[in-house]
Write an enzyme that holds these catalytic residues in place. Structure first.
Site, PDB file in Angstrom:
ATOM      1  N   SER A  45       0.847  -1.192   0.000  1.00 60.29           N
ATOM      2  CA  SER A  45       0.000   0.000   0.000  1.00 60.29           C
ATOM      3  C   SER A  45       0.879   1.238   0.000  1.00 60.29           C
ATOM      4  CB  SER A  45      -0.902   0.005   1.245  1.00 60.29           C
ATOM      5  OG  SER A  45      -1.549   1.261   1.405  1.00 60.29           O
TER       6      SER A  45
ATOM      7  N   TYR B  21      -2.280  -0.325  10.356  1.00 59.73           N
ATOM      8  CA  TYR B  21      -2.177  -0.702   8.944  1.00 59.73           C
ATOM      9  C   TYR B  21      -0.882  -0.167   8.343  1.00 59.73           C
ATOM     10  CZ  TYR B  21      -3.652  -1.385   4.067  1.00 59.73           C
ATOM     11  OH  TYR B  21      -3.741  -1.772   2.749  1.00 59.73           O
TER      12      TYR B  21
END
Length: 256
Positions: free
Chosen positions: A148, A161
């Site tokens: 990501s 995250y």
């Protein structure tokens, strides 16, 4: 003498895709099948894997659906052995399975931390380790982690995250060095927010969508197909001299 067709040719390769039952993983599996790859697809949902298997077979490729929870680390060696028994080798590993629990840091629980890091980092490492054993014997292999942009930037309600994706980025670099003598390439693709069934609900909040869009210079959310070029590149001979690298597919977010 090389040709465009030869350096991107994946016909007859064997790939493992995790988180394959829906969203990005499903689309990647179909992309690879279209490119002539035989597949082992891993996810928890047996019904969705069976449906995907039918689509892959309709493209003329072999497929092994594996319904499993990768957070059960003890099951991973058996999963990889099952794939090797069927195909005899693994050429490509797409580590796509992942989870996010968006919460402010002050509201994040130990359970939240464990769920995110156990899947995004721990299971990824141990699956890659088991597949890597076979790739090292083969003296070849391509590992592609779907990470990501949050490995490189911070964002609201995503401290855990971000930590997990940053961990995968550093792990990738270490494995790239360690396995380079075996001609194994370890790379990553890092997308921005992607329109999937999983993210659809969060984008029903107009304020959130507007805030996200304001950070993407190209002016739109990504789609699964925006990742396809990077995935094919990193899975094929075209990237044989590329390792430890992340292709960021973020519409310019991290340029700011």
């Amino acid at each position: 003498m090389y040709s465009i067709q030869s350096i991107f040719n994946l016909t007859g390769k064997v790939a493992v895709v995790t988180g394959a039952s829906k969203g990005i993983g499903r689309d990647i599996s179909l992309l690879l099948a279209e490119a002539g790859v035989d597949l082992a697809i891993i996810a928890r949902s047996k019904n969705e894997l069976d449906e995907l298997s039918q689509e892959i077979q309709a493209k003329g490729r072999r497929v092994l659906p594996v319904s499993a929870d990768l957070m059960d680390i003890s099951s991973i060696p058996n999963i990889v052995d099952q794939i090797i028994r069927k195909y005899g080798r693994i050429d490509i590993l797409i580590n796509n399975a992942g989870i996010n629990i968006p919460k402010p840091a002050l509201e994040t629980t130990e359970q939240d931390w464990d769920m995110v890091t156990d899947l995004n980092v721990k299971s990824l490492f141990f699956l890659t380790k088991e597949v890597g054993k076979h790739m090292c014997k083969q003296e070849s292999g391509k590992v592609v982690n779907i990470t990501s942009q949050m490995a490189f930037v911070g964002y609201y309600d995503r401290s855990v995250y971000c930590a997990s994706k940053g961990s995968v980025t550093q792990m990738m670099k270490a494995l790239a060095i360690e396995w380079a003598p075996h001609q194994i390439n370890v790379n990553a693709v890092a997308p921005t927010f992607i329109e999937t069934p999983m993210t659809k609900k969060m984008f029903q909040d107009p304020a959130f969508k507007e805030e996200v869009m304001s950070r993407i210079p190209l002016g739109r959310l990504a789609k699964s197909e925006d990742l396809f070029g990077a995935i094919l590149y990193l899975s094929s001979g075209a990237s044989d001299m590329v390792t430890g690298h992340t292709v960021v597919v973020d519409g310019g977010w991290t340029v700011w």
